[in-house]
Design a protein around this motif. Structure first.
Motif, PDB file in Angstrom:
ATOM      1  N   ALA B  65       0.546  -1.651   0.328  1.00 13.80           N
ATOM      2  CA  ALA B  65       0.011  -0.079   0.052  1.00 13.80           C
ATOM      3  C   ALA B  65       1.007   1.327   0.052  1.00 13.80           C
ATOM      4  CB  ALA B  65      -1.241   0.070   1.299  1.00 13.80           C
ATOM      5  N   LEU B  66       2.073   1.666   0.749  1.00 16.86           N
ATOM      6  CA  LEU B  66       2.519   2.844   1.034  1.00 16.86           C
ATOM      7  C   LEU B  66       3.391   2.188  -0.901  1.00 16.86           C
ATOM      8  CD1 LEU B  66       4.467   2.164   4.126  1.00 16.86           C
ATOM      9  CD2 LEU B  66       2.341   3.482   3.700  1.00 16.86           C
ATOM     10  N   ALA B  67       4.224   1.410  -1.265  1.00 15.29           N
ATOM     11  CA  ALA B  67       4.931   2.319  -2.354  1.00 15.29           C
ATOM     12  C   ALA B  67       3.890   1.705  -3.407  1.00 15.29           C
ATOM     13  CB  ALA B  67       5.138   0.673  -2.999  1.00 15.29           C
ATOM     14  N   ALA B  68       2.822   1.501  -3.359  1.00 13.92           N
ATOM     15  CA  ALA B  68       1.524   2.155  -4.720  1.00 13.92           C
ATOM     16  C   ALA B  68       1.295   3.779  -5.006  1.00 13.92           C
ATOM     17  CB  ALA B  68       0.612   1.343  -4.564  1.00 13.92           C
ATOM     18  N   THR B  69       0.904   3.781  -2.992  1.00 16.65           N
ATOM     19  CA  THR B  69       1.092   5.095  -3.031  1.00 16.65           C
ATOM     20  C   THR B  69       2.142   6.247  -3.110  1.00 16.65           C
ATOM     21  OG1 THR B  69      -0.257   4.526  -1.423  1.00 16.65           O
ATOM     22  CG2 THR B  69      -0.008   6.988  -1.449  1.00 16.65           C
ATOM     23  N   GLU B  70       3.220   5.794  -3.031  1.00 16.45           N
ATOM     24  CA  GLU B  70       4.474   6.795  -3.487  1.00 16.45           C
ATOM     25  C   GLU B  70       5.024   6.571  -4.650  1.00 16.45           C
ATOM     26  OE1 GLU B  70       6.792   5.120   0.208  1.00 16.45           O
ATOM     27  OE2 GLU B  70       8.034   4.382  -1.177  1.00 16.45           O
ATOM     28  N   THR B  71       4.806   5.365  -5.549  1.00 16.88           N
ATOM     29  CA  THR B  71       4.168   5.073  -6.666  1.00 16.88           C
ATOM     30  C   THR B  71       3.780   6.221  -7.483  1.00 16.88           C
ATOM     31  OG1 THR B  71       5.152   3.011  -6.658  1.00 16.88           O
ATOM     32  CG2 THR B  71       4.388   3.932  -9.120  1.00 16.88           C
ATOM     33  N   LEU B  72       1.880   6.512  -7.378  1.00 13.04           N
ATOM     34  CA  LEU B  72       1.184   7.096  -7.782  1.00 13.04           C
ATOM     35  C   LEU B  72       1.302   9.092  -7.478  1.00 13.04           C
ATOM     36  CD1 LEU B  72      -2.141   5.588  -7.107  1.00 13.04           C
ATOM     37  CD2 LEU B  72      -0.959   6.171  -9.654  1.00 13.04           C
ATOM     38  N   LEU B  73       1.623   8.714  -6.105  1.00 13.47           N
ATOM     39  CA  LEU B  73       2.256  10.077  -5.635  1.00 13.47           C
ATOM     40  C   LEU B  73       3.407  10.825  -5.844  1.00 13.47           C
ATOM     41  CD1 LEU B  73      -0.723  10.154  -2.678  1.00 13.47           C
ATOM     42  CD2 LEU B  73      -1.184  10.339  -5.267  1.00 13.47           C
ATOM     43  N   GLY B  74       4.424   9.917  -5.783  1.00 10.06           N
ATOM     44  CA  GLY B  74       5.611  10.500  -6.059  1.00 10.06           C
ATOM     45  C   GLY B  74       6.413  11.193  -4.670  1.00 10.06           C
ATOM     46  N   THR B  75       5.618  10.670  -3.604  1.00  9.04           N
ATOM     47  CA  THR B  75       6.217  11.185  -1.951  1.00  9.04           C
ATOM     48  C   THR B  75       6.873   9.503  -1.732  1.00  9.04           C
ATOM     49  OG1 THR B  75       4.601  12.970  -2.047  1.00  9.04           O
ATOM     50  CG2 THR B  75       5.598  12.621  -0.438  1.00  9.04           C
ATOM     51  N   LYS B  76       7.401   9.933  -0.268  1.00  7.44           N
ATOM     52  CA  LYS B  76       7.492   8.458   0.202  1.00  7.44           C
ATOM     53  C   LYS B  76       6.632   8.893   1.673  1.00  7.44           C
ATOM     54  CE  LYS B  76      10.866   5.859   1.357  1.00  7.44           C
ATOM     55  NZ  LYS B  76      11.104   4.874   0.566  1.00  7.44           N
ATOM     56  N   TYR B  77       6.201   8.000   1.632  1.00  5.00           N
ATOM     57  CA  TYR B  77       5.168   7.068   2.799  1.00  5.00           C
ATOM     58  C   TYR B  77       5.585   6.251   3.635  1.00  5.00           C
ATOM     59  CZ  TYR B  77       2.033  10.086   0.467  1.00  5.00           C
ATOM     60  OH  TYR B  77       1.506  11.254  -0.088  1.00  5.00           O
ATOM     61  N   SER B  78       5.583   6.623   4.870  1.00  7.48           N
ATOM     62  CA  SER B  78       6.238   5.836   6.203  1.00  7.48           C
ATOM     63  C   SER B  78       5.021   5.328   7.333  1.00  7.48           C
ATOM     64  CB  SER B  78       7.361   6.403   7.043  1.00  7.48           C
ATOM     65  OG  SER B  78       6.601   7.821   7.635  1.00  7.48           O
ATOM     66  N   GLU B  79       3.681   5.852   6.636  1.00  8.03           N
ATOM     67  CA  GLU B  79       2.512   5.281   7.766  1.00  8.03           C
ATOM     68  C   GLU B  79       1.417   5.174   6.981  1.00  8.03           C
ATOM     69  OE1 GLU B  79       1.407   7.247  11.497  1.00  8.03           O
ATOM     70  OE2 GLU B  79       1.678   9.799   9.874  1.00  8.03           O
ATOM     71  N   ILE B  80      -0.030   4.203   7.247  1.00  9.33           N
ATOM     72  CA  ILE B  80      -1.054   4.667   6.538  1.00  9.33           C
ATOM     73  C   ILE B  80      -1.861   5.711   7.022  1.00  9.33           C
ATOM     74  CG2 ILE B  80      -3.054   3.627   6.294  1.00  9.33           C
ATOM     75  CD1 ILE B  80      -1.780   0.697   6.559  1.00  9.33           C
ATOM     76  N   ASN B  81      -2.114   6.882   5.336  1.00 12.89           N
ATOM     77  CA  ASN B  81      -2.724   8.319   5.817  1.00 12.89           C
ATOM     78  C   ASN B  81      -3.628   8.137   4.767  1.00 12.89           C
ATOM     79  OD1 ASN B  81      -1.293   9.058   3.514  1.00 12.89           O
ATOM     80  ND2 ASN B  81      -0.013  10.930   4.690  1.00 12.89           N
ATOM     81  N   ASP B  82      -3.904   9.162   5.085  1.00 13.98           N
ATOM     82  CA  ASP B  82      -5.334   9.881   3.953  1.00 13.98           C
ATOM     83  C   ASP B  82      -5.414   9.451   2.612  1.00 13.98           C
ATOM     84  OD1 ASP B  82      -6.851  10.621   5.879  1.00 13.98           O
ATOM     85  OD2 ASP B  82      -7.268  12.718   5.687  1.00 13.98           O
ATOM     86  N   ASP B  83      -3.779   9.030   1.949  1.00 16.07           N
ATOM     87  CA  ASP B  83      -3.036   9.127   1.110  1.00 16.07           C
ATOM     88  C   ASP B  83      -3.027   7.785   0.395  1.00 16.07           C
ATOM     89  OD1 ASP B  83      -3.267  12.404   0.412  1.00 16.07           O
ATOM     90  OD2 ASP B  83      -0.822  12.104   0.438  1.00 16.07           O
ATOM     91  N   VAL B  84      -2.933   6.805   1.414  1.00 18.58           N
ATOM     92  CA  VAL B  84      -2.691   5.629   1.421  1.00 18.58           C
ATOM     93  C   VAL B  84      -4.045   4.899   1.173  1.00 18.58           C
ATOM     94  CG1 VAL B  84      -1.776   3.703   2.405  1.00 18.58           C
ATOM     95  CG2 VAL B  84      -0.403   5.689   2.240  1.00 18.58           C
ATOM     96  N   VAL B  85      -4.895   5.729   1.845  1.00 22.27           N
ATOM     97  CA  VAL B  85      -6.328   5.115   1.502  1.00 22.27           C
ATOM     98  C   VAL B  85      -7.115   5.539   0.983  1.00 22.27           C
ATOM     99  CG1 VAL B  85      -8.560   5.424   3.446  1.00 22.27           C
ATOM    100  CG2 VAL B  85      -6.674   5.440   4.434  1.00 22.27           C
ATOM    101  N   ASP B  86      -6.825   6.272  -0.372  1.00 23.44           N
ATOM    102  CA  ASP B  86      -7.408   6.994  -1.309  1.00 23.44           C
ATOM    103  C   ASP B  86      -6.630   5.978  -2.168  1.00 23.44           C
ATOM    104  OD1 ASP B  86      -9.715   8.842  -0.027  1.00 23.44           O
ATOM    105  OD2 ASP B  86      -8.619  10.053  -0.857  1.00 23.44           O
ATOM    106  N   THR B  87      -5.701   6.030  -1.916  1.00 23.65           N
ATOM    107  CA  THR B  87      -5.125   4.570  -3.169  1.00 23.65           C
ATOM    108  C   THR B  87      -5.409   3.999  -3.016  1.00 23.65           C
ATOM    109  OG1 THR B  87      -2.834   6.053  -3.327  1.00 23.65           O
ATOM    110  CG2 THR B  87      -2.784   3.969  -3.714  1.00 23.65           C
ATOM    111  N   VAL B  88      -5.639   2.598  -1.890  1.00 24.52           N
ATOM    112  CA  VAL B  88      -6.347   1.726  -1.966  1.00 24.52           C
ATOM    113  C   VAL B  88      -7.615   1.271  -2.098  1.00 24.52           C
ATOM    114  CG1 VAL B  88      -7.215  -0.266  -0.479  1.00 24.52           C
ATOM    115  CG2 VAL B  88      -4.579   0.846   0.074  1.00 24.52           C
TER     116      VAL B  88
END
Lengths: 162, 162
Positions: B65-88
């Protein structure tokens, strides 16, 4: 999510608990949920689609889920098992099903209910949706209903092109 | 759930990961799930209805989930936040949306995705449905897709009465 869409779900919840479970329930609030929040012990979700699309999420305290199952099936339950899961799914299905008949213009069809079990699970709608959250209380304990429903793009398009 | 309905979901999953995320994924099995089982860290659910109705449940290891969000949004994520939820939610929506175009005869419409976050949550379909479960692996980690889809009673009735 427009507030006028919520009334059918409130009426349906009171009605299903009264007629199926002989249980009086009372709504204790109405809020817009925009952030993560934990659910109760067991949660039913059902999707709806048609000229609008969205979901109904109903989260029950363990005591409510067990008592509802006991009332429906006439047996004592002390843990969340298949029967309790099926009861929560069926209640979710009935509440959404009753409500959709009051929202005829959306020609809603229901998906299958799914049931989530787990301590401290949280459930999020897409961030563009602002679901309305309805806390309820009963002699068995508390439960909470969230409804997120938005008009479908196809329908908006039909209005524009027509 | 008929096995022939599952192929569009397999193809759609491979395709969405490849085109949206430049990530090759491989299916490692196919099982019928009849009992409770824990999901991974974050799970997207979307309902489908029409001449059949059901749900797609996609559960991701946190790393995926984190890697997919990073790939889509171009930012590093270390926790499950709103962006990760929206990506899933969006991946769940896209995978179901692509698959439905291969299941045209059911005239499926999608509900809104919801996303469940929580350690050790489990998700159950109604006991009458036997969902098919598809484990996948990728360089980012594992994820699992379950699909439960049954033909709608209205459609069965139309066949009988026609």
């Amino acid at each position: 999510m427009r507030a006028e869409y919520i009334n059918p779900f409130i009426e349906s919840t009171v009605d299903v608990f009264k007629t199926m479970l002989s249980c009086d329930v009372a709504r204790t609030g109405l809020t817009v949920h925009e952030t993560f929040h934990p659910q109760y012990d067991i949660t039913g979700i059902i999707g709806m689609s048609g000229k609008a699309h969205g979901d109904v999420v109903i989260s029950f305290e363990r005591s409510v889920a067990l008592a509802a199952t006991e009332t429906l099936l006439g047996t004592k339950y002390s843990e969340i098992n298949d029967d309790v899961v099926d009861t929560v799914g069926e209640l979710t299905n009935m509440i959404a099903g009753n409500a959709k008949s009051s929202l005829e213009r959306f020609e809603l069809q229901l998906a299958l209910p799914t049931v989530i079990v787990g301590k401290n699970h949280s459930i999020r709608f897409p961030s563009k949706v602002k679901p309305l959250s309805l806390p309820f209380e009963s002699v068995w304990g508390n439960f909470n209903i969230e409804v997120g429903l938005i008009e479908s793009p196809e329908d908006a398009h039909a209005v524009i092109s027509g």
